[in-house]
Design a protein around this motif. Structure first.
Motif, PDB file in Angstrom:
ATOM      1  N   TRP A   1       7.136   0.538  -9.046  1.00  0.00           N
ATOM      2  CA  TRP A   1       5.896   1.346  -8.894  1.00  0.00           C
ATOM      3  C   TRP A   1       4.930   0.541  -8.010  1.00  0.00           C
ATOM      4  CZ3 TRP A   1       6.310   6.293  -9.071  1.00  0.00           C
ATOM      5  CH2 TRP A   1       7.101   6.971 -10.134  1.00  0.00           C
ATOM      6  N   THR A   2       4.849  -0.647  -8.207  1.00  0.00           N
ATOM      7  CA  THR A   2       3.831  -1.686  -7.337  1.00  0.00           C
ATOM      8  C   THR A   2       4.466  -1.459  -5.972  1.00  0.00           C
ATOM      9  OG1 THR A   2       3.252  -2.876  -9.182  1.00  0.00           O
ATOM     10  CG2 THR A   2       3.006  -3.699  -7.048  1.00  0.00           C
ATOM     11  N   LEU A   3       5.948  -1.812  -5.846  1.00  0.00           N
ATOM     12  CA  LEU A   3       6.681  -1.978  -4.502  1.00  0.00           C
ATOM     13  C   LEU A   3       6.441  -0.362  -3.675  1.00  0.00           C
ATOM     14  CD1 LEU A   3       8.280  -3.536  -2.606  1.00  0.00           C
ATOM     15  CD2 LEU A   3      10.526  -2.393  -3.709  1.00  0.00           C
ATOM     16  N   LEU A   4       6.521   0.540  -4.329  1.00  0.00           N
ATOM     17  CA  LEU A   4       6.353   1.969  -3.817  1.00  0.00           C
ATOM     18  C   LEU A   4       4.949   2.231  -3.401  1.00  0.00           C
ATOM     19  CD1 LEU A   4       7.661   4.567  -2.840  1.00  0.00           C
ATOM     20  CD2 LEU A   4       7.150   5.508  -5.262  1.00  0.00           C
ATOM     21  N   THR A   5       4.112   1.998  -4.224  1.00  0.00           N
ATOM     22  CA  THR A   5       2.535   2.164  -4.002  1.00  0.00           C
ATOM     23  C   THR A   5       2.091   1.139  -2.963  1.00  0.00           C
ATOM     24  OG1 THR A   5       1.793   0.764  -5.823  1.00  0.00           O
ATOM     25  CG2 THR A   5       2.081   3.185  -6.420  1.00  0.00           C
ATOM     26  N   VAL A   6       2.430   0.076  -3.001  1.00  0.00           N
ATOM     27  CA  VAL A   6       2.049  -0.917  -1.769  1.00  0.00           C
ATOM     28  C   VAL A   6       2.732  -0.310  -0.390  1.00  0.00           C
ATOM     29  CG1 VAL A   6       2.429  -3.143  -0.947  1.00  0.00           C
ATOM     30  CG2 VAL A   6       1.759  -2.711  -3.407  1.00  0.00           C
ATOM     31  N   ILE A   7       3.874   0.283  -0.284  1.00  0.00           N
ATOM     32  CA  ILE A   7       4.593   0.602   0.893  1.00  0.00           C
ATOM     33  C   ILE A   7       3.825   1.853   1.289  1.00  0.00           C
ATOM     34  CG2 ILE A   7       6.376   1.715   1.637  1.00  0.00           C
ATOM     35  CD1 ILE A   7       8.366  -0.145   0.163  1.00  0.00           C
ATOM     36  N   ILE A   8       3.384   2.615   0.533  1.00  0.00           N
ATOM     37  CA  ILE A   8       2.687   3.902   0.824  1.00  0.00           C
ATOM     38  C   ILE A   8       1.271   3.663   1.158  1.00  0.00           C
ATOM     39  CG2 ILE A   8       1.695   6.132  -0.226  1.00  0.00           C
ATOM     40  CD1 ILE A   8       4.195   6.322  -1.895  1.00  0.00           C
ATOM     41  N   SER A   9       0.730   2.734   0.453  1.00  0.00           N
ATOM     42  CA  SER A   9      -0.904   2.161   0.961  1.00  0.00           C
ATOM     43  C   SER A   9      -0.641   1.850   2.135  1.00  0.00           C
ATOM     44  CB  SER A   9      -1.223   1.483  -0.311  1.00  0.00           C
ATOM     45  OG  SER A   9      -1.468   2.069  -1.352  1.00  0.00           O
ATOM     46  N   LEU A  10       0.225   0.992   2.502  1.00  0.00           N
ATOM     47  CA  LEU A  10       0.380   0.069   3.792  1.00  0.00           C
ATOM     48  C   LEU A  10       0.368   1.476   4.985  1.00  0.00           C
ATOM     49  CD1 LEU A  10       2.165  -3.023   3.179  1.00  0.00           C
ATOM     50  CD2 LEU A  10      -0.170  -2.604   3.627  1.00  0.00           C
ATOM     51  N   PHE A  11       1.480   2.220   4.794  1.00  0.00           N
ATOM     52  CA  PHE A  11       1.805   3.251   5.539  1.00  0.00           C
ATOM     53  C   PHE A  11       0.613   4.030   5.943  1.00  0.00           C
ATOM     54  CE2 PHE A  11       2.846   7.713   6.482  1.00  0.00           C
ATOM     55  CZ  PHE A  11       3.773   7.446   7.575  1.00  0.00           C
ATOM     56  N   PHE A  12      -0.170   4.574   4.869  1.00  0.00           N
ATOM     57  CA  PHE A  12      -1.485   5.456   5.228  1.00  0.00           C
ATOM     58  C   PHE A  12      -2.393   4.493   5.985  1.00  0.00           C
ATOM     59  CE2 PHE A  12       0.206   8.533   2.118  1.00  0.00           C
ATOM     60  CZ  PHE A  12       0.289   9.480   3.030  1.00  0.00           C
ATOM     61  N   ASN A  13      -2.775   3.484   5.429  1.00  0.00           N
ATOM     62  CA  ASN A  13      -3.560   2.426   6.072  1.00  0.00           C
ATOM     63  C   ASN A  13      -3.299   2.040   7.674  1.00  0.00           C
ATOM     64  OD1 ASN A  13      -6.129   0.989   5.521  1.00  0.00           O
ATOM     65  ND2 ASN A  13      -4.925  -0.810   5.973  1.00  0.00           N
ATOM     66  N   HIS A  14      -2.038   1.943   7.718  1.00  0.00           N
ATOM     67  CA  HIS A  14      -1.650   1.604   9.338  1.00  0.00           C
ATOM     68  C   HIS A  14      -1.606   2.849   9.803  1.00  0.00           C
ATOM     69  CE1 HIS A  14       0.087  -0.655  12.538  1.00  0.00           C
ATOM     70  NE2 HIS A  14       1.083   0.291  12.439  1.00  0.00           N
ATOM     71  N   ARG A  15      -1.375   4.050   9.611  1.00  0.00           N
ATOM     72  CA  ARG A  15      -1.662   5.271  10.289  1.00  0.00           C
ATOM     73  C   ARG A  15      -2.935   5.511  10.646  1.00  0.00           C
ATOM     74  NH1 ARG A  15       2.329   5.423  13.000  1.00  0.00           N
ATOM     75  NH2 ARG A  15       4.319   5.215  11.852  1.00  0.00           N
ATOM     76  N   TYR A  16      -3.893   5.279   9.660  1.00  0.00           N
ATOM     77  CA  TYR A  16      -5.111   5.456   9.838  1.00  0.00           C
ATOM     78  C   TYR A  16      -5.843   4.430  11.103  1.00  0.00           C
ATOM     79  CZ  TYR A  16     -10.256   5.630   9.353  1.00  0.00           C
ATOM     80  OH  TYR A  16     -11.580   5.905   9.620  1.00  0.00           O
ATOM     81  N   TYR A  17      -5.120   3.438  11.016  1.00  0.00           N
ATOM     82  CA  TYR A  17      -5.691   2.314  12.035  1.00  0.00           C
ATOM     83  C   TYR A  17      -5.278   2.848  13.452  1.00  0.00           C
ATOM     84  CZ  TYR A  17      -5.387  -2.217  14.682  1.00  0.00           C
ATOM     85  OH  TYR A  17      -5.634  -3.073  15.641  1.00  0.00           O
ATOM     86  N   LEU A  18      -4.049   3.234  13.512  1.00  0.00           N
ATOM     87  CA  LEU A  18      -3.464   3.917  14.712  1.00  0.00           C
ATOM     88  C   LEU A  18      -4.216   4.899  15.091  1.00  0.00           C
ATOM     89  CD1 LEU A  18       0.239   3.591  14.330  1.00  0.00           C
ATOM     90  CD2 LEU A  18      -1.011   2.037  15.500  1.00  0.00           C
ATOM     91  N   TRP A  19      -4.587   5.749  14.225  1.00  0.00           N
ATOM     92  CA  TRP A  19      -5.513   7.054  14.746  1.00  0.00           C
ATOM     93  C   TRP A  19      -6.924   6.377  15.337  1.00  0.00           C
ATOM     94  CZ3 TRP A  19     -10.347   8.409  12.462  1.00  0.00           C
ATOM     95  CH2 TRP A  19     -10.583   9.783  12.871  1.00  0.00           C
ATOM     96  N   PHE A  20      -7.363   5.514  14.302  1.00  0.00           N
ATOM     97  CA  PHE A  20      -8.870   4.785  14.865  1.00  0.00           C
ATOM     98  C   PHE A  20      -8.626   4.278  16.148  1.00  0.00           C
ATOM     99  CE2 PHE A  20     -11.386   1.234  14.808  1.00  0.00           C
ATOM    100  CZ  PHE A  20     -12.603   1.699  14.647  1.00  0.00           C
ATOM    101  N   ARG A  21      -7.674   3.388  16.361  1.00  0.00           N
ATOM    102  CA  ARG A  21      -7.708   2.795  17.873  1.00  0.00           C
ATOM    103  C   ARG A  21      -7.492   3.856  18.882  1.00  0.00           C
ATOM    104  NH1 ARG A  21      -9.411  -1.232  18.868  1.00  0.00           N
ATOM    105  NH2 ARG A  21      -7.912  -1.786  20.750  1.00  0.00           N
ATOM    106  N   LYS A  22      -6.961   4.847  18.585  1.00  0.00           N
ATOM    107  CA  LYS A  22      -6.681   5.968  19.615  1.00  0.00           C
ATOM    108  C   LYS A  22      -7.852   6.758  19.929  1.00  0.00           C
ATOM    109  CE  LYS A  22      -4.127  10.183  19.429  1.00  0.00           C
ATOM    110  NZ  LYS A  22      -3.181  10.989  18.883  1.00  0.00           N
ATOM    111  N   ARG A  23      -8.701   6.878  19.011  1.00  0.00           N
ATOM    112  CA  ARG A  23      -9.908   7.677  18.954  1.00  0.00           C
ATOM    113  C   ARG A  23     -10.806   6.767  19.511  1.00  0.00           C
ATOM    114  NH1 ARG A  23     -10.508  12.620  18.703  1.00  0.00           N
ATOM    115  NH2 ARG A  23     -12.494  12.479  17.882  1.00  0.00           N
ATOM    116  N   LEU A  24     -10.980   5.452  19.518  1.00  0.00           N
ATOM    117  CA  LEU A  24     -11.715   4.442  19.992  1.00  0.00           C
ATOM    118  C   LEU A  24     -11.362   4.401  21.499  1.00  0.00           C
ATOM    119  CD1 LEU A  24     -13.881   2.407  19.177  1.00  0.00           C
ATOM    120  CD2 LEU A  24     -12.068   0.692  19.181  1.00  0.00           C
ATOM    121  N   VAL A  25     -10.230   4.608  21.891  1.00  0.00           N
ATOM    122  CA  VAL A  25      -9.905   4.494  23.463  1.00  0.00           C
ATOM    123  C   VAL A  25     -10.484   5.653  24.265  1.00  0.00           C
ATOM    124  CG1 VAL A  25      -7.755   4.472  25.098  1.00  0.00           C
ATOM    125  CG2 VAL A  25      -7.839   2.948  23.169  1.00  0.00           C
TER     126      VAL A  25
END
Length: 160
Positions: A134-158
């Motif tokens: 469960w830790t492995l799965l929740t960490v993967i999901i959290s990293l995925f959503f966090n990274h996707r948000y970061y990519l969106w943030f960078r795109k909006r910043l540009v």
């Protein structure tokens, strides 16, 4: 003061120093966004898991705060966000999907492995209904959503 508290103090110092050493000066703004957004994910998820009785954090760095928030301040508000910063800032954008899976599993696996060791040999983490996968799965999901948000943030910043 017991050994677990000393461990949390040392670990907190490493988490304070790590961003200064690992985050390039031109990426400080990005690191702040990653840090704060992951806390938006981990705070409710951690509270839910603790309130459901699946996992417990018997030894806290700030025990007086434990009556209001029984999640681990050190893990969910410090260590994991620092891991997420390193994950996203050094994400290899040029790799194919198999490499991406390996990258996710290396980070999530390391984090999970460390939590399992802490659960087994210390009183920092105690699993009740919780399992390591469960830790492995929740960490993967959290990293995925966090990274996707970061990519969106960078795109909006540009675009601005």
């Amino acid at each position: 003061m017991n050994m677990e508290r000393w461990f949390l103090i040392g670990f907190s110092l490493i988490c304070i120093i790590a961003p200064f050493k690992l985050v390039p000066s031109e990426k400080v703004r990005d690191a702040c966004v990653l840090f704060l957004f992951l806390q938006v994910i981990t705070w409710p998820a951690g509270l839910f898991a603790v309130e459901m009785g699946w996992i417990d954090y018997p030894t806290q760095l700030l025990p007086q705060a434990n009556e209001y928030n029984r999640t681990s301040f050190s893990f969910e508000f410090f260590l994991f966000p620092i891991v997420a910063i390193i994950f996203s800032l050094y994400y290899p954008n040029s790799i194919k999907w198999k490499g991406t899976l390996v990258y996710y599993f290396v980070f999530a696996g390391f984090f999970t492995f460390m939590e399992v060791l802490l659960e087994r040999y210390t009183s920092l983490v105690k699993y009740h209904e919780w399992k390591w996968y469960w830790t492995l799965l929740t960490v993967i999901i959290s990293l995925f959503f966090n990274h996707r948000y970061y990519l969106w943030f960078r795109k909006r910043l540009v675009k601005v």
